[in-house]
Design an enzyme around this catalytic site. Structure first.
Site, PDB file in Angstrom:
ATOM      1  N   ASN A 104      53.472  23.857 -28.330  1.00  0.00           N
ATOM      2  CA  ASN A 104      54.063  24.575 -27.177  1.00  0.00           C
ATOM      3  C   ASN A 104      53.512  24.057 -25.853  1.00  0.00           C
ATOM      4  O   ASN A 104      52.950  24.780 -25.061  1.00  0.00           O
ATOM      5  CB  ASN A 104      53.872  26.099 -27.308  1.00  0.00           C
ATOM      6  CG  ASN A 104      52.409  26.529 -27.355  1.00  0.00           C
ATOM      7  OD1 ASN A 104      51.543  25.779 -27.809  1.00  0.00           O
ATOM      8  ND2 ASN A 104      52.124  27.747 -26.889  1.00  0.00           N
ATOM      9  N   LEU A 151      48.456  37.137 -27.977  1.00  0.00           N
ATOM     10  CA  LEU A 151      49.617  37.578 -28.743  1.00  0.00           C
ATOM     11  C   LEU A 151      49.531  37.014 -30.152  1.00  0.00           C
ATOM     12  O   LEU A 151      49.132  35.858 -30.304  1.00  0.00           O
ATOM     13  CB  LEU A 151      50.905  37.118 -28.058  1.00  0.00           C
ATOM     14  CG  LEU A 151      51.199  37.852 -26.736  1.00  0.00           C
ATOM     15  CD1 LEU A 151      52.375  37.219 -26.014  1.00  0.00           C
ATOM     16  CD2 LEU A 151      51.459  39.342 -26.986  1.00  0.00           C
ATOM     17  N   HIS A 209      55.680  32.229 -35.458  1.00  0.00           N
ATOM     18  CA  HIS A 209      55.151  33.280 -34.582  1.00  0.00           C
ATOM     19  C   HIS A 209      55.997  34.521 -34.871  1.00  0.00           C
ATOM     20  O   HIS A 209      57.149  34.604 -34.462  1.00  0.00           O
ATOM     21  CB  HIS A 209      55.255  32.873 -33.105  1.00  0.00           C
ATOM     22  CG  HIS A 209      54.643  33.903 -32.200  1.00  0.00           C
ATOM     23  ND1 HIS A 209      53.454  33.699 -31.534  1.00  0.00           N
ATOM     24  CD2 HIS A 209      55.035  35.161 -31.897  1.00  0.00           C
ATOM     25  CE1 HIS A 209      53.147  34.790 -30.854  1.00  0.00           C
ATOM     26  NE2 HIS A 209      54.092  35.686 -31.051  1.00  0.00           N
ATOM     27  N   ASP A 216      44.064  29.994 -33.779  1.00  0.00           N
ATOM     28  CA  ASP A 216      44.897  30.291 -32.607  1.00  0.00           C
ATOM     29  C   ASP A 216      44.059  30.203 -31.330  1.00  0.00           C
ATOM     30  O   ASP A 216      44.296  30.939 -30.375  1.00  0.00           O
ATOM     31  CB  ASP A 216      45.597  31.648 -32.721  1.00  0.00           C
ATOM     32  CG  ASP A 216      46.710  31.811 -31.681  1.00  0.00           C
ATOM     33  OD1 ASP A 216      47.146  30.802 -31.113  1.00  0.00           O
ATOM     34  OD2 ASP A 216      47.124  32.964 -31.448  1.00  0.00           O
ATOM     35  N   ALA A 270      48.392  35.083 -22.141  1.00  0.00           N
ATOM     36  CA  ALA A 270      47.883  35.500 -23.451  1.00  0.00           C
ATOM     37  C   ALA A 270      47.175  34.345 -24.120  1.00  0.00           C
ATOM     38  O   ALA A 270      47.669  33.219 -24.113  1.00  0.00           O
ATOM     39  CB  ALA A 270      49.042  35.968 -24.325  1.00  0.00           C
ATOM     40  N   HIS A 326      48.753  34.033 -37.317  1.00  0.00           N
ATOM     41  CA  HIS A 326      47.933  35.047 -36.628  1.00  0.00           C
ATOM     42  C   HIS A 326      48.336  36.495 -36.959  1.00  0.00           C
ATOM     43  O   HIS A 326      48.760  37.263 -36.113  1.00  0.00           O
ATOM     44  CB  HIS A 326      47.904  34.840 -35.102  1.00  0.00           C
ATOM     45  CG  HIS A 326      49.203  34.396 -34.469  1.00  0.00           C
ATOM     46  ND1 HIS A 326      50.405  35.016 -34.686  1.00  0.00           N
ATOM     47  CD2 HIS A 326      49.474  33.398 -33.594  1.00  0.00           C
ATOM     48  CE1 HIS A 326      51.337  34.412 -33.993  1.00  0.00           C
ATOM     49  NE2 HIS A 326      50.811  33.429 -33.317  1.00  0.00           N
ATOM     50  N   HIS A 335      43.188  28.934 -21.705  1.00  0.00           N
ATOM     51  CA  HIS A 335      43.856  29.017 -20.396  1.00  0.00           C
ATOM     52  C   HIS A 335      42.735  29.034 -19.364  1.00  0.00           C
ATOM     53  O   HIS A 335      41.659  29.578 -19.628  1.00  0.00           O
ATOM     54  CB  HIS A 335      44.635  30.333 -20.250  1.00  0.00           C
ATOM     55  CG  HIS A 335      45.822  30.470 -21.137  1.00  0.00           C
ATOM     56  ND1 HIS A 335      47.044  29.894 -20.863  1.00  0.00           N
ATOM     57  CD2 HIS A 335      45.995  31.135 -22.312  1.00  0.00           C
ATOM     58  CE1 HIS A 335      47.904  30.197 -21.825  1.00  0.00           C
ATOM     59  NE2 HIS A 335      47.290  30.948 -22.717  1.00  0.00           N
ATOM     60  N   HIS A 377      45.691  25.402 -30.512  1.00  0.00           N
ATOM     61  CA  HIS A 377      46.285  24.904 -29.270  1.00  0.00           C
ATOM     62  C   HIS A 377      45.266  24.011 -28.572  1.00  0.00           C
ATOM     63  O   HIS A 377      44.186  24.489 -28.200  1.00  0.00           O
ATOM     64  CB  HIS A 377      46.640  26.056 -28.324  1.00  0.00           C
ATOM     65  CG  HIS A 377      47.632  27.013 -28.912  1.00  0.00           C
ATOM     66  ND1 HIS A 377      48.994  26.879 -28.736  1.00  0.00           N
ATOM     67  CD2 HIS A 377      47.466  28.106 -29.702  1.00  0.00           C
ATOM     68  CE1 HIS A 377      49.621  27.857 -29.377  1.00  0.00           C
ATOM     69  NE2 HIS A 377      48.713  28.616 -29.979  1.00  0.00           N
ATOM     70  N   LEU A 378      45.606  22.740 -28.413  1.00  0.00           N
ATOM     71  CA  LEU A 378      44.702  21.824 -27.694  1.00  0.00           C
ATOM     72  C   LEU A 378      45.200  21.526 -26.283  1.00  0.00           C
ATOM     73  O   LEU A 378      44.490  20.896 -25.509  1.00  0.00           O
ATOM     74  CB  LEU A 378      44.529  20.520 -28.469  1.00  0.00           C
ATOM     75  CG  LEU A 378      43.630  20.589 -29.702  1.00  0.00           C
ATOM     76  CD1 LEU A 378      43.603  19.239 -30.422  1.00  0.00           C
ATOM     77  CD2 LEU A 378      42.212  21.021 -29.339  1.00  0.00           C
ATOM     78  N   ARG A 379      46.443  21.945 -25.971  1.00  0.00           N
ATOM     79  CA  ARG A 379      47.015  21.694 -24.636  1.00  0.00           C
ATOM     80  C   ARG A 379      47.125  20.193 -24.371  1.00  0.00           C
ATOM     81  O   ARG A 379      47.164  19.383 -25.278  1.00  0.00           O
ATOM     82  CB  ARG A 379      46.203  22.380 -23.529  1.00  0.00           C
ATOM     83  CG  ARG A 379      45.856  23.840 -23.789  1.00  0.00           C
ATOM     84  CD  ARG A 379      47.054  24.718 -23.992  1.00  0.00           C
ATOM     85  NE  ARG A 379      46.675  26.125 -23.970  1.00  0.00           N
ATOM     86  CZ  ARG A 379      47.395  27.088 -24.510  1.00  0.00           C
ATOM     87  NH1 ARG A 379      48.540  26.818 -25.140  1.00  0.00           N
ATOM     88  NH2 ARG A 379      47.006  28.338 -24.437  1.00  0.00           N
TER      89      ARG A 379
HETATM   90  C1  NCD Z   1      49.236  31.148 -27.416  1.00  0.00           C
HETATM   91  C2  NCD Z   1      49.197  30.182 -26.239  1.00  0.00           C
HETATM   92  O1  NCD Z   1      48.559  30.489 -25.231  1.00  0.00           O
HETATM   93  O2  NCD Z   1      49.783  29.086 -26.352  1.00  0.00           O
HETATM   94  N1  NCD Z   1      48.823  32.451 -26.938  1.00  0.00           N
HETATM   95  C3  NCD Z   1      48.353  33.460 -27.689  1.00  0.00           C
HETATM   96  O3  NCD Z   1      48.116  34.534 -27.142  1.00  0.00           O
HETATM   97  N2  NCD Z   1      48.132  33.332 -28.976  1.00  0.00           N
HETATM   98  C4  NCD Z   1      50.577  31.154 -28.017  1.00  0.00           C
HETATM   99  C5  NCD Z   1      50.676  31.889 -29.325  1.00  0.00           C
HETATM  100  O4  NCD Z   1      50.158  31.430 -30.349  1.00  0.00           O
HETATM  101  O5  NCD Z   1      51.256  32.965 -29.324  1.00  0.00           O
HETATM  102 ZN    ZN Z   2      49.056  30.160 -31.195  1.00  0.00          ZN
END
Ligand code: NCD
Ligand code: ZN
Length: 351
Positions: A41, A219, A137, A247, A263, A175, A251, A16-18
């Site tokens: 996402n 998660l 997922h 993963d 999460a 994951h 945040h 996730h790079l946002r």
């Molecule tokens: C991920 C997220 O923050 O986008 N969070 C996580 O707990 N892994 C989403 C995901 O991969 O479930």
């Molecule tokens: Zn993820």
């Protein structure tokens, strides 16, 4: 004891790079890796070819701004929704490596995810024809199911029927967090599973015993010690169906530490060093390269990376938070000193 280790440059098959300020701050944190499967996402989610291409451009711009000479290839994914059609797959086939299935409401930014997986069959069949990989997922969102059981229930209730409906589709269960998931992937044709660094080094006691540690909350939630041991055995074993996906999910601290904390563990800049520590601790340092650099590329049908990275042992790496315009992002702390570092790495500048 080895103090230097050179391996083929690795890839990260779940990242996730946002976007925006966080993307700008974390993009260089993944540069130990040559390529990464980028999660879609965002808000709003990345649901069509134009959005995929625009997001890819923003990622490359952020990488270049932080490290002008870096080589990094984002491998893009499409976010599947109830509205995705086979034609959407045709449109993204040139820009995407994979598509991501989030059961609706399973995790962060999954509200637009899929409610009826069976109804997605024509889309999945088109993906198989086009050679796109399905990343899943794997947790049910039925709130009757205990959070610690949601992955195991997903395997039988959703994944086994999906596998049978579209036998030619390459599927990655993301994951992995349980022994049950490891066993399922081992026993199922055309399947692979990614394993994170954090699921390999912490269990639910590190989340909840002696005080709650929100930065260990992700998660799928970390499970029992026996599950962690099964993950370590799979990551360090000889089955090529298991490979690395961090993963890494940044945040800001205000989002992690509030009354309903988000999460996700932010691991990318220290992931390789954590893996080296763990593999060494279990006497499997010689298996690290297969797990992080070979097996994922092989499953995805990608050429192995031509370059290498060298890890050296030294003083512990300081884990100061990354500063972003949206607030600090705390790095995952594995509970031991991180003494390996990647030589010349732009991932941990100044550390
Ligand atoms: C991920 C997220 O923050 O986008 N969070 C996580 O707990 N892994 C989403 C995901 O991969 O479930
Ligand atoms: Zn993820």
């Amino acid at each position: 004891m080895t103090d230097t280790l050179t391996i083929r440059r690795p890839d990260d098959f779940h990242l996730h790079l946002r976007d925006g300020a966080i993307l700008d701050a974390v993009a260089t944190g993944s540069l130990d890796f040559a390529r990464a499967i980028i999660m879609p996402n965002l808000v709003p989610p990345v649901v069509n070819a134009a959005m995929v291409s625009a997001y890819r451009d923003r990622i490359l711009a952020a990488v270049t701004a932080g490290a002008p000479d870096a080589l990094f290839e984002p491998l893009m994914t499409l976010y599947l929704t109830d509205e995705t059609t086979p034609e959407t797959i045709d449109e993204v086939a040139g820009v995407c490596t994979a598509a991501k299935l989030y059961p609706a409401h399973a995790t962060t930014n999954s509200a637009s995810g899929v409610n009826d997986v069976a109804a997605l069959t024509p889309v999945l069949e088109r993906m198989a024809e086009r050679g796109l990989v399905l990343c899943i997922h794997g947790e049910v969102t039925d709130h009757e199911v205990d959070i610690f059981d949601r992955e195991a229930v997903f395997l039988e209730r959703v994944l086994a029927p999906l596998r049978a409906r579209v036998p030619d589709l390459k599927i990655v269960l993301e994951h992995l967090s349980t022994r049950a998931a490891i066993d399922f992937v081992r026993g199922t044709e055309g399947m692979a599973g990614t394993i994170t660094a954090h699921h390999l080094v912490i269990d639910r006691n590190d989340l909840l015993a002696g005080g709650i540690r929100p930065h260990n909350y992700c998660l799928p939630i970390v499970k029992r010690r026996e599950d962690r041991e099964a993950l370590v055995a799979a990551a360090t074993g000889d089955d090529p169906s298991f490979f690395f996906g961090s993963d890494s999910a940044p945040h800001t601290d205000p989002r992690k530490l509030g009354p309903c904390g988000a999460a996700g563990c932010f691991t990318a800049p220290v992931a390789l060093a954590i893996l080296a520590h763990l593999f060494e601790a279990v006497g499997a340092l010689d298996k690290l390269e297969a797990f992080v650099s070979d097996q994922g590329a092989a499953f995805y049908g990608l050429a192995p990376n031509p370059d290498t990275v060298t890890l050296t042992r030294g003083a512990p790496v300081p884990l100061d938070p990354i500063v972003t315009a949206d607030g600090p992002v705390t790095l995952f702390n594995p509970g031991f000193d991180i003494t390996w570092r990647v030589e010349g790495s732009p991932a941990l500048p100044g550390r």
